[in-house]
Design a protein around this motif. Structure first.
Motif, short mmCIF file in Angstrom:
data_model
loop_
_atom_site.label_atom_id
_atom_site.label_comp_id
_atom_site.label_asym_id
_atom_site.label_seq_id
_atom_site.Cartn_x
_atom_site.Cartn_y
_atom_site.Cartn_z
N ARG A 54 0.96 -1.18 0.07
CA ARG A 54 -0.14 -0.02 0.07
C ARG A 54 0.80 1.38 -0.03
NH1 ARG A 54 -3.01 1.07 4.01
NH2 ARG A 54 -2.07 -0.33 5.49
N ARG A 55 2.04 1.19 0.52
CA ARG A 55 2.95 2.40 0.63
C ARG A 55 3.52 2.67 -0.86
NH1 ARG A 55 3.78 0.34 5.56
NH2 ARG A 55 5.78 -1.02 4.88
N ASP A 56 3.51 1.55 -1.37
CA ASP A 56 4.39 1.56 -2.86
C ASP A 56 3.23 2.15 -3.91
OD1 ASP A 56 6.73 0.87 -1.60
OD2 ASP A 56 6.50 -1.22 -2.41
N LEU A 57 2.16 1.71 -3.48
CA LEU A 57 1.04 2.28 -4.48
C LEU A 57 0.71 3.63 -4.25
CD1 LEU A 57 -1.08 0.68 -6.22
CD2 LEU A 57 -2.87 0.86 -4.41
N HIS A 58 0.93 4.07 -3.22
CA HIS A 58 0.72 5.66 -2.88
C HIS A 58 1.97 6.28 -3.42
CE1 HIS A 58 -0.16 9.33 -0.69
NE2 HIS A 58 1.32 9.23 -0.33
N THR A 59 2.96 5.75 -3.42
CA THR A 59 4.42 6.35 -3.96
C THR A 59 4.36 6.38 -5.28
OG1 THR A 59 5.54 5.41 -2.21
CG2 THR A 59 6.76 6.11 -4.17
N ALA A 60 3.63 5.32 -5.89
CA ALA A 60 3.28 5.39 -7.70
C ALA A 60 2.41 6.34 -7.89
CB ALA A 60 3.02 3.87 -7.78
N GLY A 61 1.64 7.18 -7.06
CA GLY A 61 0.75 8.49 -7.39
C GLY A 61 -0.78 7.90 -7.13
#
Ligand SMILES: C[S@@+](CC[C@H](N)C(=O)[O-])C[C@H]1O[C@@H](n2cnc3c(N)ncnc32)[C@H](O)[C@@H]1O
Length: 215
Positions: free
Chosen positions: A188-195
């Motif tokens: 979920r953190r990586d999904l947020h970082t992706a935008g």
């Protein structure tokens, strides 16, 4: 094996996980992927799926679109396709027009997949690219809905990697929804970082699911 809503799924021999929720394969396709991405409301949905698997999500999206009379464009990536016999075995009750389209998928499903499968008609189109998602080429600004449906990050980490999530972001239209069953914190953190704007929502047969939105 039967799931709790009576629809069938299968356990993958290498990944050791079921292709769909044991709480209901058809339920998951409808309640998680179709509804949480708003596919069932969109006037001309373009679905990008990670993991065609048993074609359960495709059949649920198609059933909804044919019933509403809207054109569906469905692009799915599948790195380890099952055989036609397996697809035939996993039946779900479909309306006659959708069953006829699904029969077309079965007839055209390749024995040795190399080139993508492409089928089209007045109902829309289905393209299955038999590619590993970590190396695949994605369309740009295309999808209204992303069905992120690999096996879990614990056993199948590659499709959840930041580089793939970044590709999913650029392949989606502004306002597009992404849905998945995983609520793993790192993902979920990586999904947020992706935008994506990311939130947890109550699941069915599972405490929570994840929805992302390209803002
Ligand atoms: C949970 S199943 C998908 C179920 C499917 N969406 C359905 O509706 O039946 C996960 C799928 O992801 C595929 N997959 C896993 N890793 C992949 C990768 N790196 N590239 C492409 N496909 C992958 C698997 O082969 C499997 O078919």
């Amino acid at each position: 094996m039967p799931t709790e809503d009576g629809s069938l799924t299968l356990v993958h021999p290498v990944f050791g996980e079921a292709y769909s929720s044991r709480h209901g394969a058809w339920m998951q396709a409808s309640e998680l992927y179709l509804k949480l991405t708003q596919t069932q409301l969109h006037p001309s949905p373009r679905v990008l799926e990670i993991g065609f698997g048993l074609g359960m999500n495709f059949r649920a999206a198609l059933e909804s679109c044919v019933r509403r009379g809207v054109y569906l464009e469905y692009l799915s990536y599948e790195g380890f396709p099952v055989s036609r016999e397996v697809l035939e075995w996993v039946e779900v009750p479909l309306s006659d027009p959708v069953q006829a389209i699904w029969n077309g998928v079965l007839i055209n499903w390749p024995t040795h997949p190399q080139r993508p499968l492409f089928l089209g008609g007045s109902w829309g189109s289905l393209e299955v690219r038999y590619e590993n998602v970590t190396k695949a080429v994605y369309p740009t600004n295309w999808a209204s809905a992303i069905y992120l449906d690999p096996f879990s990050p614990a056993v199948n980490p590659e499709p959840w990697k930041p580089a793939v999530l970044h590709q999913l972001y650029t392949s989606s239209q502004p306002g597009a929804y992404l849905a998945t069953y995983s609520v793993a914190g790192r993902f979920r953190r990586d999904l947020h970082t992706a935008g994506f704007a990311v939130k947890k929502v109550p699941g069915v047969g599972k405490k929570e699911w994840t929805v992302g939105r390209r803002v």
